[in-house]
Design a protein around this motif. Structure first.
Motif, PDB file in Angstrom:
ATOM      1  N   SER A 190      34.657  11.666  33.861  1.00  0.00           N
ATOM      2  CA  SER A 190      34.017  10.451  34.331  1.00  0.00           C
ATOM      3  C   SER A 190      34.805   9.895  35.509  1.00  0.00           C
ATOM      4  O   SER A 190      35.924  10.331  35.780  1.00  0.00           O
ATOM      5  CB  SER A 190      33.912   9.408  33.212  1.00  0.00           C
ATOM      6  N   ARG A 191      34.216   8.942  36.210  1.00  0.00           N
ATOM      7  CA  ARG A 191      34.905   8.340  37.344  1.00  0.00           C
ATOM      8  C   ARG A 191      34.656   6.847  37.389  1.00  0.00           C
ATOM      9  O   ARG A 191      33.590   6.362  36.981  1.00  0.00           O
ATOM     10  CB  ARG A 191      34.482   9.004  38.666  1.00  0.00           C
ATOM     11  N   ASP A 192      35.636   6.107  37.883  1.00  0.00           N
ATOM     12  CA  ASP A 192      35.560   4.668  38.050  1.00  0.00           C
ATOM     13  C   ASP A 192      35.805   4.387  39.522  1.00  0.00           C
ATOM     14  O   ASP A 192      36.944   4.439  39.990  1.00  0.00           O
ATOM     15  CB  ASP A 192      36.601   3.970  37.175  1.00  0.00           C
ATOM     16  N   THR A 193      34.732   4.094  40.247  1.00  0.00           N
ATOM     17  CA  THR A 193      34.838   3.891  41.687  1.00  0.00           C
ATOM     18  C   THR A 193      35.717   2.690  42.022  1.00  0.00           C
ATOM     19  O   THR A 193      36.496   2.722  42.973  1.00  0.00           O
ATOM     20  CB  THR A 193      33.443   3.718  42.302  1.00  0.00           C
ATOM     21  N   GLY A 194      35.603   1.623  41.238  1.00  0.00           N
ATOM     22  CA  GLY A 194      36.399   0.427  41.483  1.00  0.00           C
ATOM     23  C   GLY A 194      37.891   0.670  41.383  1.00  0.00           C
ATOM     24  O   GLY A 194      38.677   0.033  42.087  1.00  0.00           O
ATOM     25  N   LYS A 195      38.292   1.591  40.510  1.00  0.00           N
ATOM     26  CA  LYS A 195      39.702   1.917  40.324  1.00  0.00           C
ATOM     27  C   LYS A 195      40.118   3.178  41.062  1.00  0.00           C
ATOM     28  O   LYS A 195      41.288   3.565  40.990  1.00  0.00           O
ATOM     29  CB  LYS A 195      40.015   2.078  38.836  1.00  0.00           C
ATOM     30  N   SER A 196      39.183   3.818  41.760  1.00  0.00           N
ATOM     31  CA  SER A 196      39.439   5.085  42.448  1.00  0.00           C
ATOM     32  C   SER A 196      40.132   6.077  41.519  1.00  0.00           C
ATOM     33  O   SER A 196      41.120   6.721  41.889  1.00  0.00           O
ATOM     34  CB  SER A 196      40.271   4.857  43.718  1.00  0.00           C
ATOM     35  N   THR A 197      39.601   6.208  40.316  1.00  0.00           N
ATOM     36  CA  THR A 197      40.224   7.029  39.286  1.00  0.00           C
ATOM     37  C   THR A 197      39.188   7.919  38.613  1.00  0.00           C
ATOM     38  O   THR A 197      38.083   7.467  38.307  1.00  0.00           O
ATOM     39  CB  THR A 197      40.915   6.154  38.230  1.00  0.00           C
ATOM     40  N   VAL A 198      39.563   9.165  38.391  1.00  0.00           N
ATOM     41  CA  VAL A 198      38.745  10.098  37.629  1.00  0.00           C
ATOM     42  C   VAL A 198      39.459  10.384  36.310  1.00  0.00           C
ATOM     43  O   VAL A 198      40.692  10.479  36.269  1.00  0.00           O
ATOM     44  CB  VAL A 198      38.464  11.392  38.422  1.00  0.00           C
ATOM     45  N   TYR A 199      38.689  10.506  35.236  1.00  0.00           N
ATOM     46  CA  TYR A 199      39.238  10.690  33.900  1.00  0.00           C
ATOM     47  C   TYR A 199      38.765  12.001  33.297  1.00  0.00           C
ATOM     48  O   TYR A 199      37.708  12.529  33.644  1.00  0.00           O
ATOM     49  CB  TYR A 199      38.799   9.559  32.972  1.00  0.00           C
ATOM     50  N   SER A 251      30.225  14.997  40.562  1.00  0.00           N
ATOM     51  CA  SER A 251      29.774  14.854  41.936  1.00  0.00           C
ATOM     52  C   SER A 251      29.776  13.401  42.374  1.00  0.00           C
ATOM     53  O   SER A 251      29.999  12.477  41.589  1.00  0.00           O
ATOM     54  CB  SER A 251      28.371  15.437  42.085  1.00  0.00           C
ATOM     55  N   THR A 252      29.489  13.202  43.666  1.00  0.00           N
ATOM     56  CA  THR A 252      29.399  11.846  44.201  1.00  0.00           C
ATOM     57  C   THR A 252      28.292  11.047  43.528  1.00  0.00           C
ATOM     58  O   THR A 252      28.376   9.818  43.452  1.00  0.00           O
ATOM     59  CB  THR A 252      29.160  11.884  45.718  1.00  0.00           C
ATOM     60  N   GLY A 253      27.259  11.726  43.046  1.00  0.00           N
ATOM     61  CA  GLY A 253      26.164  11.075  42.351  1.00  0.00           C
ATOM     62  C   GLY A 253      26.337  10.977  40.852  1.00  0.00           C
ATOM     63  O   GLY A 253      25.448  10.462  40.168  1.00  0.00           O
ATOM     64  N   GLY A 254      27.449  11.482  40.322  1.00  0.00           N
ATOM     65  CA  GLY A 254      27.723  11.386  38.898  1.00  0.00           C
ATOM     66  C   GLY A 254      27.312  12.589  38.078  1.00  0.00           C
ATOM     67  O   GLY A 254      27.473  12.576  36.852  1.00  0.00           O
ATOM     68  N   THR A 255      26.788  13.634  38.722  1.00  0.00           N
ATOM     69  CA  THR A 255      26.448  14.852  38.004  1.00  0.00           C
ATOM     70  C   THR A 255      27.719  15.558  37.550  1.00  0.00           C
ATOM     71  O   THR A 255      28.666  15.696  38.323  1.00  0.00           O
ATOM     72  CB  THR A 255      25.626  15.791  38.887  1.00  0.00           C
ATOM     73  N   THR A 256      27.738  16.005  36.306  1.00  0.00           N
ATOM     74  CA  THR A 256      28.918  16.660  35.747  1.00  0.00           C
ATOM     75  C   THR A 256      28.642  18.113  35.425  1.00  0.00           C
ATOM     76  O   THR A 256      27.495  18.515  35.182  1.00  0.00           O
ATOM     77  CB  THR A 256      29.397  15.941  34.484  1.00  0.00           C
ATOM     78  N   ASN A 257      29.704  18.901  35.405  1.00  0.00           N
ATOM     79  CA  ASN A 257      29.628  20.298  35.040  1.00  0.00           C
ATOM     80  C   ASN A 257      30.927  20.678  34.352  1.00  0.00           C
ATOM     81  O   ASN A 257      31.986  20.143  34.692  1.00  0.00           O
ATOM     82  CB  ASN A 257      29.395  21.175  36.267  1.00  0.00           C
ATOM     83  N   TYR A 258      30.839  21.609  33.380  1.00  0.00           N
ATOM     84  CA  TYR A 258      31.984  21.971  32.559  1.00  0.00           C
ATOM     85  C   TYR A 258      32.106  23.470  32.401  1.00  0.00           C
ATOM     86  O   TYR A 258      31.104  24.185  32.360  1.00  0.00           O
ATOM     87  CB  TYR A 258      31.867  21.352  31.163  1.00  0.00           C
ATOM     88  N   ALA A 259      33.337  23.929  32.285  1.00  0.00           N
ATOM     89  CA  ALA A 259      33.572  25.309  31.917  1.00  0.00           C
ATOM     90  C   ALA A 259      33.112  25.532  30.482  1.00  0.00           C
ATOM     91  O   ALA A 259      33.149  24.615  29.653  1.00  0.00           O
ATOM     92  CB  ALA A 259      35.055  25.647  32.046  1.00  0.00           C
ATOM     93  N   ASP A 260      32.676  26.755  30.182  1.00  0.00           N
ATOM     94  CA  ASP A 260      32.180  27.060  28.845  1.00  0.00           C
ATOM     95  C   ASP A 260      33.208  26.765  27.761  1.00  0.00           C
ATOM     96  O   ASP A 260      32.850  26.338  26.657  1.00  0.00           O
ATOM     97  CB  ASP A 260      31.759  28.528  28.758  1.00  0.00           C
ATOM     98  N   PHE A 261      34.474  26.971  28.061  1.00  0.00           N
ATOM     99  CA  PHE A 261      35.494  26.838  27.025  1.00  0.00           C
ATOM    100  C   PHE A 261      35.813  25.400  26.643  1.00  0.00           C
ATOM    101  O   PHE A 261      36.546  25.173  25.671  1.00  0.00           O
ATOM    102  CB  PHE A 261      36.783  27.592  27.426  1.00  0.00           C
ATOM    103  N   VAL A 262      35.262  24.415  27.380  1.00  0.00           N
ATOM    104  CA  VAL A 262      35.465  23.010  27.016  1.00  0.00           C
ATOM    105  C   VAL A 262      34.152  22.278  26.765  1.00  0.00           C
ATOM    106  O   VAL A 262      34.175  21.104  26.364  1.00  0.00           O
ATOM    107  CB  VAL A 262      36.282  22.248  28.070  1.00  0.00           C
ATOM    108  N   GLN A 263      33.031  22.939  26.977  1.00  0.00           N
ATOM    109  CA  GLN A 263      31.721  22.315  26.801  1.00  0.00           C
ATOM    110  C   GLN A 263      31.593  21.709  25.408  1.00  0.00           C
ATOM    111  O   GLN A 263      31.840  22.369  24.403  1.00  0.00           O
ATOM    112  CB  GLN A 263      30.617  23.343  27.035  1.00  0.00           C
ATOM    113  N   GLY A 264      31.204  20.440  25.351  1.00  0.00           N
ATOM    114  CA  GLY A 264      31.025  19.746  24.097  1.00  0.00           C
ATOM    115  C   GLY A 264      32.269  19.076  23.572  1.00  0.00           C
ATOM    116  O   GLY A 264      32.187  18.297  22.615  1.00  0.00           O
TER     117      GLY A 264
END
Length: 113
Positions: A70-79, A52-65
């Motif tokens: 993550s996101r880097d606002t300075g680079k406008s990039t999500v990883y 989210s815009t505030g940094g809250t994350t959520n994952y599908a069950d099949f990838v959890q853990g």
């Protein structure tokens, strides 16, 4: 113009790791919730994770853990850091601006020995 460009995909062995990147342009990056989806040929595109815009994350069950978004606002990039990869993770991975029809072209991830 809005543009999303994914990179970082490739061929890895089971148990290996990859880090995907999605560089965004033409948007106010901090204003958008960002998501990663994946798609296997012949199947529907499915949500993997979002941040989210505030940094809250959520994952599908099949990838959890195993995966971390993550996101880097300075680079406008999500990883998407992908660890302990399994053959069933093989797919084309796409980034998306949540609530929009803006998608990148996708990057192929293949997990195989």
């Amino acid at each position: 113009q809005v543009q999303l460009v994914e990179s970082g995909g490739g061929l890895v062995q089971p148990g290996g790791s990859l880090r995907l990147s999605c560089a965004a342009s033409g948007i106010v990056f901090r204003a958008w919730t960002l998501a990663w989806y994946r798609q296997v040929p012949g199947s529907q595109r499915e949500l993997v994770a979002f941040i989210s815009t505030g940094g809250t994350t959520n994952y599908a069950d099949f990838v959890q853990g195993r995966f971390t978004i993550s996101r880097d606002t300075g680079k406008s990039t999500v990883y998407l850091q992908m660890n302990a990869l399994k053959p069933e993770d093989t797919a084309v991975y796409y980034c998306n601006l949540h609530g929009s029809q803006y998608w990148g072209q996708g990057t192929q991830v293949t997990v195989s020995s």
